[in-house]
Design a protein around this motif. Sequence first.
Motif, PDB file in Angstrom:
ATOM      1  N   ALA A 100       0.816  -1.215   0.000  1.00  0.00           N
ATOM      2  CA  ALA A 100       0.000   0.000   0.000  1.00  0.00           C
ATOM      3  C   ALA A 100       0.848   1.264   0.000  1.00  0.00           C
ATOM      4  N   ALA A 101       2.171   1.086   0.064  1.00  0.00           N
ATOM      5  CA  ALA A 101       3.099   2.216   0.137  1.00  0.00           C
ATOM      6  C   ALA A 101       2.687   3.168   1.263  1.00  0.00           C
ATOM      7  N   ALA A 102       2.497   2.572   2.435  1.00  0.00           N
ATOM      8  CA  ALA A 102       2.126   3.360   3.614  1.00  0.00           C
ATOM      9  C   ALA A 102       3.189   4.419   3.883  1.00  0.00           C
ATOM     10  N   ARG A 103       2.750   5.530   4.400  1.00  0.00           N
ATOM     11  CA  ARG A 103       3.645   6.665   4.633  1.00  0.00           C
ATOM     12  C   ARG A 103       4.851   6.281   5.491  1.00  0.00           C
ATOM     13  N   PHE A 104       4.617   5.513   6.566  1.00  0.00           N
ATOM     14  CA  PHE A 104       5.734   5.140   7.431  1.00  0.00           C
ATOM     15  C   PHE A 104       6.712   4.211   6.720  1.00  0.00           C
ATOM     16  N   VAL A 105       6.207   3.363   5.840  1.00  0.00           N
ATOM     17  CA  VAL A 105       7.081   2.465   5.080  1.00  0.00           C
ATOM     18  C   VAL A 105       7.955   3.278   4.128  1.00  0.00           C
ATOM     19  N   LEU A 106       7.345   4.217   3.431  1.00  0.00           N
ATOM     20  CA  LEU A 106       8.104   5.064   2.499  1.00  0.00           C
ATOM     21  C   LEU A 106       9.160   5.881   3.236  1.00  0.00           C
ATOM     22  N   ALA A 107       8.805   6.415   4.393  1.00  0.00           N
ATOM     23  CA  ALA A 107       9.762   7.213   5.167  1.00  0.00           C
ATOM     24  C   ALA A 107      10.923   6.355   5.655  1.00  0.00           C
ATOM     25  N   ASN A 108      10.602   5.183   6.188  1.00  0.00           N
ATOM     26  CA  ASN A 108      11.655   4.306   6.701  1.00  0.00           C
ATOM     27  C   ASN A 108      12.554   3.790   5.584  1.00  0.00           C
ATOM     28  N   SER A 109      11.972   3.381   4.489  1.00  0.00           N
ATOM     29  CA  SER A 109      12.792   2.855   3.396  1.00  0.00           C
ATOM     30  C   SER A 109      13.673   3.942   2.796  1.00  0.00           C
ATOM     31  N   ALA A 110      13.157   5.143   2.671  1.00  0.00           N
ATOM     32  CA  ALA A 110      13.972   6.250   2.156  1.00  0.00           C
ATOM     33  C   ALA A 110      15.115   6.567   3.114  1.00  0.00           C
ATOM     34  N   ALA A 111      14.844   6.516   4.403  1.00  0.00           N
ATOM     35  CA  ALA A 111      15.869   6.839   5.403  1.00  0.00           C
ATOM     36  C   ALA A 111      17.032   5.859   5.379  1.00  0.00           C
ATOM     37  N   VAL A 112      16.756   4.600   5.066  1.00  0.00           N
ATOM     38  CA  VAL A 112      17.826   3.596   5.075  1.00  0.00           C
ATOM     39  C   VAL A 112      18.367   3.299   3.676  1.00  0.00           C
ATOM     40  N   GLY A 113      17.841   3.966   2.672  1.00  0.00           N
ATOM     41  CA  GLY A 113      18.368   3.819   1.322  1.00  0.00           C
ATOM     42  C   GLY A 113      17.777   2.682   0.513  1.00  0.00           C
ATOM     43  N   PHE A 136      20.772  -2.757   6.850  1.00  0.00           N
ATOM     44  CA  PHE A 136      20.499  -1.492   6.169  1.00  0.00           C
ATOM     45  C   PHE A 136      20.359  -0.360   7.181  1.00  0.00           C
ATOM     46  N   HIS A 137      19.677  -0.628   8.292  1.00  0.00           N
ATOM     47  CA  HIS A 137      19.500   0.394   9.321  1.00  0.00           C
ATOM     48  C   HIS A 137      20.835   0.797   9.936  1.00  0.00           C
ATOM     49  N   VAL A 138      21.647  -0.183  10.262  1.00  0.00           N
ATOM     50  CA  VAL A 138      22.939   0.104  10.884  1.00  0.00           C
ATOM     51  C   VAL A 138      23.852   0.831   9.898  1.00  0.00           C
ATOM     52  N   ARG A 139      23.880   0.369   8.646  1.00  0.00           N
ATOM     53  CA  ARG A 139      24.726   1.004   7.623  1.00  0.00           C
ATOM     54  C   ARG A 139      24.353   2.474   7.435  1.00  0.00           C
TER      55      ARG A 139
END
Length: 121
Positions: free
Chosen positions: A28-41, A91-94
């Motif tokens: 659904a490309a939820a807002r929190f998913v998009l934000a988190n995925s963008a933040a970790v690349g 990904f988060h740690v990197r």
Amino acid sequence: MTATALPLLVLTLFTAAINVGIASADLAAARFVLANSAAVGVPRSWLPRLAALKLAGAAGLLLGLYDTALRPLGAAAACDLTLLYLGALGFHVRARVLHNLAFPAFFCATAAATLALTALS
């Protein structure tokens, strides 16, 4: 009935349910998913593939419960999910995005615990 049967059932159903939930949020490309995925690349184009891996893992977990002959499939699915979430942790740690590390860690822990109980049963 073995001592691990009920805990395995409960944990497997829980792990499958939370993975269906987060895969749905990915699709659904939820807002929190998009934000988190963008933040970790993680590119947005990866989200459907990641959702498919999560859904396949959940389906494999459920099939592994269905019949003892399919238990190895359940173990493989739990291994898939564990590795998927270890990658997410990486990904988060990197990216040094540690403020929400608990979420992939929780998903990883449930998958790893399911794998352990599946191996014990």
